[in-house]
Scaffold this motif. Structure first.
Motif, mmCIF file in Angstrom:
data_model
loop_
_atom_site.group_PDB
_atom_site.id
_atom_site.type_symbol
_atom_site.label_atom_id
_atom_site.label_comp_id
_atom_site.label_asym_id
_atom_site.label_seq_id
_atom_site.Cartn_x
_atom_site.Cartn_y
_atom_site.Cartn_z
ATOM 1 N N UNK A 38 5.419 -39.208 -57.088
ATOM 2 C CA UNK A 38 6.132 -37.917 -57.102
ATOM 3 C C UNK A 38 5.199 -36.790 -56.660
ATOM 4 N N UNK A 39 3.977 -36.790 -57.174
ATOM 5 C CA UNK A 39 3.003 -35.756 -56.813
ATOM 6 C C UNK A 39 2.692 -35.806 -55.320
ATOM 7 N N UNK A 40 2.530 -37.010 -54.791
ATOM 8 C CA UNK A 40 2.159 -37.148 -53.381
ATOM 9 C C UNK A 40 3.290 -36.780 -52.425
ATOM 10 N N UNK A 41 4.500 -36.654 -52.916
ATOM 11 C CA UNK A 41 5.620 -36.250 -52.058
ATOM 12 C C UNK A 41 5.824 -34.739 -52.024
ATOM 13 N N UNK A 42 5.076 -34.002 -52.836
ATOM 14 C CA UNK A 42 5.206 -32.549 -52.871
ATOM 15 C C UNK A 42 4.581 -31.932 -51.620
ATOM 16 N N UNK A 43 5.084 -30.780 -51.203
ATOM 17 C CA UNK A 43 4.551 -30.150 -49.986
ATOM 18 C C UNK A 43 3.052 -29.829 -50.051
ATOM 19 N N UNK A 44 2.544 -29.519 -51.239
ATOM 20 C CA UNK A 44 1.127 -29.175 -51.385
ATOM 21 C C UNK A 44 0.339 -30.325 -52.017
ATOM 22 N N UNK A 45 0.718 -31.554 -51.719
ATOM 23 C CA UNK A 45 0.085 -32.741 -52.303
ATOM 24 C C UNK A 45 -1.395 -32.809 -51.946
ATOM 25 N N UNK A 46 -2.202 -33.395 -52.843
ATOM 26 C CA UNK A 46 -3.622 -33.586 -52.531
ATOM 27 C C UNK A 46 -3.799 -34.446 -51.282
ATOM 28 N N UNK A 47 -4.882 -34.239 -50.568
ATOM 29 C CA UNK A 47 -5.181 -35.021 -49.375
ATOM 30 C C UNK A 47 -6.098 -36.204 -49.683
ATOM 31 N N UNK A 48 -6.572 -36.273 -50.940
ATOM 32 C CA UNK A 48 -7.347 -37.415 -51.412
ATOM 33 C C UNK A 48 -6.662 -37.957 -52.661
ATOM 34 N N UNK A 49 -6.534 -39.289 -52.732
ATOM 35 C CA UNK A 49 -5.901 -39.920 -53.892
ATOM 36 C C UNK A 49 -6.803 -41.018 -54.433
ATOM 37 N N UNK A 50 -7.177 -40.900 -55.706
ATOM 38 C CA UNK A 50 -7.886 -41.949 -56.423
ATOM 39 C C UNK A 50 -6.829 -42.686 -57.232
ATOM 40 N N UNK A 51 -6.594 -43.941 -56.904
ATOM 41 C CA UNK A 51 -5.468 -44.686 -57.468
ATOM 42 C C UNK A 51 -5.932 -45.923 -58.219
ATOM 43 N N UNK A 52 -5.599 -45.980 -59.493
ATOM 44 C CA UNK A 52 -5.858 -47.197 -60.250
ATOM 45 C C UNK A 52 -5.014 -48.309 -59.645
ATOM 46 N N UNK A 53 -5.608 -49.458 -59.462
ATOM 47 C CA UNK A 53 -4.900 -50.599 -58.855
ATOM 48 C C UNK A 53 -3.694 -50.982 -59.702
ATOM 49 N N UNK A 54 -3.924 -51.165 -61.007
ATOM 50 C CA UNK A 54 -2.864 -51.633 -61.901
ATOM 51 C C UNK A 54 -2.402 -50.505 -62.807
ATOM 52 N N UNK A 55 -1.180 -50.030 -62.545
ATOM 53 C CA UNK A 55 -0.568 -48.986 -63.357
ATOM 54 C C UNK A 55 0.867 -49.391 -63.661
ATOM 55 N N UNK A 56 1.417 -48.858 -64.752
ATOM 56 C CA UNK A 56 2.822 -49.127 -65.051
ATOM 57 C C UNK A 56 3.732 -48.584 -63.949
ATOM 58 N N UNK A 57 4.822 -49.275 -63.726
ATOM 59 C CA UNK A 57 5.816 -48.816 -62.758
ATOM 60 C C UNK A 57 5.457 -49.176 -61.334
ATOM 61 N N UNK A 58 4.615 -48.385 -60.729
ATOM 62 C CA UNK A 58 4.209 -48.579 -59.337
ATOM 63 C C UNK A 58 2.690 -48.729 -59.315
ATOM 64 N N UNK A 59 2.191 -49.774 -58.693
ATOM 65 C CA UNK A 59 0.740 -49.993 -58.640
ATOM 66 C C UNK A 59 0.089 -49.044 -57.634
ATOM 67 N N UNK A 60 -1.217 -48.895 -57.756
ATOM 68 C CA UNK A 60 -1.962 -48.093 -56.787
ATOM 69 C C UNK A 60 -1.865 -48.662 -55.389
ATOM 70 N N UNK A 61 -1.826 -49.989 -55.295
ATOM 71 C CA UNK A 61 -1.690 -50.641 -53.985
ATOM 72 C C UNK A 61 -0.346 -50.267 -53.358
ATOM 73 N N UNK A 62 0.711 -50.244 -54.161
ATOM 74 C CA UNK A 62 2.031 -49.873 -53.638
ATOM 75 C C UNK A 62 2.058 -48.399 -53.229
ATOM 76 N N UNK A 63 1.391 -47.539 -53.977
ATOM 77 C CA UNK A 63 1.316 -46.119 -53.578
ATOM 78 C C UNK A 63 0.619 -46.017 -52.224
#
Length: 112
Positions: A38-63
């Motif tokens: 949701x955050x990454x779809x916002x117009x002012x989203x960060x240009x760098x994303x640190x994503x945990x591989x395994x998260x509830x719902x949607x994994x970092x790999x899927x993001x």
């Protein structure tokens, strides 16, 4: 610079955000993959994303996959780093093939 920190472990999320703040960056926190997306779809989203591989719902790999798919449709590029306890070469390769630019193995050294 705004940096997304998507990590379901609250302690790890706070620690990473603290390191980023000391380096002069603004951490935008997400507790799971759905919130991260949701955050990454916002117009002012960060240009760098640190994503945990395994998260509830949607994994970092899927993001990562979603970010790359969106970019193929003209969205701005986001530099994606996977935070993972996976250290097997085939797992790391799978993360890179999903669109991650880099990875950091947990637990990590803040100097990494």
């Amino acid at each position: 610079m705004k940096v997304l920190v998507a990590e379901d472990n609250g302690t790890m999320r706070i620690m990473v955000a603290g390191v980023l703040a000391r380096w002069g960056h603004q951490a935008v926190a997400a507790a799971d993959g759905e919130e991260a997306w949701r955050i990454m779809q916002q117009p002012d989203a960060p240009r760098i994303a640190l994503l945990d591989w395994e998260m509830p719902g949607v994994s970092g790999v899927e993001v990562c996959r979603r970010l790359r798919a969106r970019e193929s449709e003209g969205a701005e590029y986001t530099y994606a780093i996977l935070l993972t306890s996976h250290s097997e070469k085939n797992e790391i390769v799978a993360g890179i093939e999903a669109g991650a630019d880099d990875y950091v193995i947990k637990p990590f050294d803040r100097h990494e």
